[in-house]
Design an enzyme around this catalytic site. Structure first.
Site, PDB file in Angstrom:
ATOM      1  N   ASP A 190     -72.704  25.137  26.091  1.00 52.03           N
ATOM      2  CA  ASP A 190     -74.078  25.135  26.605  1.00 52.03           C
ATOM      3  C   ASP A 190     -74.635  26.548  26.704  1.00 52.03           C
ATOM      4  O   ASP A 190     -73.919  27.470  27.118  1.00 52.03           O
ATOM      5  CB  ASP A 190     -74.103  24.553  28.018  1.00 52.03           C
ATOM      6  CG  ASP A 190     -74.362  23.062  28.050  1.00 52.03           C
ATOM      7  OD1 ASP A 190     -74.815  22.509  27.043  1.00 52.03           O
ATOM      8  OD2 ASP A 190     -74.106  22.453  29.110  1.00 52.03           O
ATOM      9  N   LYS A 204     -75.290  23.831  22.650  1.00 54.55           N
ATOM     10  CA  LYS A 204     -76.157  22.766  23.147  1.00 54.55           C
ATOM     11  C   LYS A 204     -77.269  23.379  23.977  1.00 54.55           C
ATOM     12  O   LYS A 204     -77.015  24.231  24.828  1.00 54.55           O
ATOM     13  CB  LYS A 204     -75.388  21.744  23.987  1.00 54.55           C
ATOM     14  CG  LYS A 204     -76.286  20.605  24.506  1.00 54.55           C
ATOM     15  CD  LYS A 204     -75.483  19.486  25.109  1.00 54.55           C
ATOM     16  CE  LYS A 204     -74.913  19.833  26.463  1.00 54.55           C
ATOM     17  NZ  LYS A 204     -75.970  20.090  27.488  1.00 54.55           N
ATOM     18  N   ASP A 235     -72.635  23.597  31.190  1.00 58.68           N
ATOM     19  CA  ASP A 235     -73.039  24.368  32.362  1.00 58.68           C
ATOM     20  C   ASP A 235     -72.785  23.597  33.651  1.00 58.68           C
ATOM     21  O   ASP A 235     -72.971  24.125  34.745  1.00 58.68           O
ATOM     22  CB  ASP A 235     -74.486  24.834  32.252  1.00 58.68           C
ATOM     23  CG  ASP A 235     -75.486  23.701  32.125  1.00 58.68           C
ATOM     24  OD1 ASP A 235     -75.078  22.523  32.140  1.00 58.68           O
ATOM     25  OD2 ASP A 235     -76.694  23.997  31.996  1.00 58.68           O
ATOM     26  N   SER A 236     -72.306  22.352  33.534  1.00 56.17           N
ATOM     27  CA  SER A 236     -71.833  21.611  34.705  1.00 56.17           C
ATOM     28  C   SER A 236     -70.687  22.343  35.388  1.00 56.17           C
ATOM     29  O   SER A 236     -70.361  22.058  36.547  1.00 56.17           O
ATOM     30  CB  SER A 236     -71.389  20.199  34.309  1.00 56.17           C
ATOM     31  OG  SER A 236     -70.393  20.250  33.301  1.00 56.17           O
ATOM     32  N   GLU A 244     -80.922  22.304  26.220  1.00 63.93           N
ATOM     33  CA  GLU A 244     -81.635  21.208  26.856  1.00 63.93           C
ATOM     34  C   GLU A 244     -83.122  21.239  26.510  1.00 63.93           C
ATOM     35  O   GLU A 244     -83.724  22.295  26.388  1.00 63.93           O
ATOM     36  CB  GLU A 244     -81.480  21.274  28.380  1.00 63.93           C
ATOM     37  CG  GLU A 244     -80.070  20.998  28.865  1.00 63.93           C
ATOM     38  CD  GLU A 244     -79.993  20.940  30.384  1.00 63.93           C
ATOM     39  OE1 GLU A 244     -81.055  20.937  31.053  1.00 63.93           O
ATOM     40  OE2 GLU A 244     -78.868  20.904  30.912  1.00 63.93           O
ATOM     41  N   GLU A 288     -78.998  11.591  28.039  1.00 65.26           N
ATOM     42  CA  GLU A 288     -78.471  11.504  29.400  1.00 65.26           C
ATOM     43  C   GLU A 288     -79.340  10.659  30.319  1.00 65.26           C
ATOM     44  O   GLU A 288     -80.553  10.847  30.401  1.00 65.26           O
ATOM     45  CB  GLU A 288     -78.298  12.904  30.001  1.00 65.26           C
ATOM     46  CG  GLU A 288     -77.717  12.859  31.410  1.00 65.26           C
ATOM     47  CD  GLU A 288     -77.213  14.192  31.920  1.00 65.26           C
ATOM     48  OE1 GLU A 288     -76.742  14.237  33.077  1.00 65.26           O
ATOM     49  OE2 GLU A 288     -77.276  15.189  31.176  1.00 65.26           O
TER      50      GLU A 288
END
Length: 259
Positions: free
Chosen positions: A83, A113, A44-45, A115, A182
């Site tokens: 993501d 993925k 999602d970056s 978070e 991270e």
């Protein structure tokens, strides 16, 4: 060889470092895959590096699927992970399952993925894993919590480090195939890596992890903002700008086209 989640587990067991990079579109994804990278993440970056947002929060599930479809057309060998974006899975287990199902059905993703490692999120991950979708956990600095955490290093004091370690154990318990660690202290990332039976992929977490990932735009010098833990291997921004300026000058000087 098409890399699978089982391959990553084998890499950890034999001490072979895992390589991972992000991709947002077809052309760069093709090059990353051709280079032999083990894991490609449609992260999602892309909200920041491809869409110009200040953080990852605005990107939608539809946009993630759109970019993942483009990347999927390019990838032949790497494990493709996507993501789930902010608010596509936080509302409920049912919402998370619907979002996860859409990504797997509408793209060539082999895994997702998510978070966070707090209790509700662990339950959510568990439900997705139970229906047969591999999940990579993500703890430490979690950019979807930017308004609470900022972009600061996490797990610095003893209590915070203990909480992140507990999250790692909880996610392993429900069956994640890997953990992304991270922006945390090297010592904490090393402790987690030694304690868990699954691969850890670090970003800003030191060299004790089983593998490393970077945002490709950061690696190539194309990002507007460079995280402190992300090395710039080349300054493509300057190189490309120079080439584009040369093209403009050639057109203005009637040096292009030549016939």
């Amino acid at each position: 060889m098409t890399v699978t989640t089982a391959n990553l587990q084998t890499f950890k067991e034999r001490g072979q470092p895992i390589t991972a990079l992000t991709a947002t579109e077809y052309a760069i994804a093709k090059l990353i895959d051709r280079a032999g990278v083990d894991l490609i993440l449609v992260g999602d970056s892309l909200a920041m590096v491809a869409l110009g947002h200040k953080n990852t929060l605005p990107v939608t599930l539809d946009q993630m699927i759109h970019h993942a479809q483009a990347v999927g057309r390019a990838v032949e060998n790497a494990l493709l992970v996507v993501d789930l974006p902010f608010m596509s899975y936080q509302e409920s287990d049912e919402q998370a399952l619907r979002s996860a199902g859409r990504v797997i059905k509408e793209t060539q993703a082999q895994a997702l993925k998510l978070e966070g490692g707090y209790p509700d999120m662990v339950d959510r991950v568990s439900r997705i894993v139970q229906v047969g979708i591999p999940v990579m956990g993500h703890i430490g600095l979690t950019p979807q919590a930017v308004h609470r955490l900022g972009f600061r290093k996490q797990g610095i004091d003893e209590a915070a480090a203990a909480e992140i370690f507990k999250q790692a154990e909880a996610l392993v318990e429900v069956g994640v195939f890997a953990l992304l660690l991270e922006h945390m202290p090297v010592e904490l990332a090393g402790k987690i890596t030694q304690a868990v039976p699954i691969p850890t992929i670090g970003i800003g977490a030191g060299d004790a992890c089983d593998g490393q990932i970077l945002v490709t735009h950061d690696l190539l010098g194309l990002s507007a903002w460079q995280p402190p833990f992300a090395p710039k291997y080349i300054d493509l921004s300057t190189i490309i700008t120079t080439i584009l300026q040369k093209y403009c000058q050639d057109v203005q000087d009637h040096n292009f086209p030549t016939n």
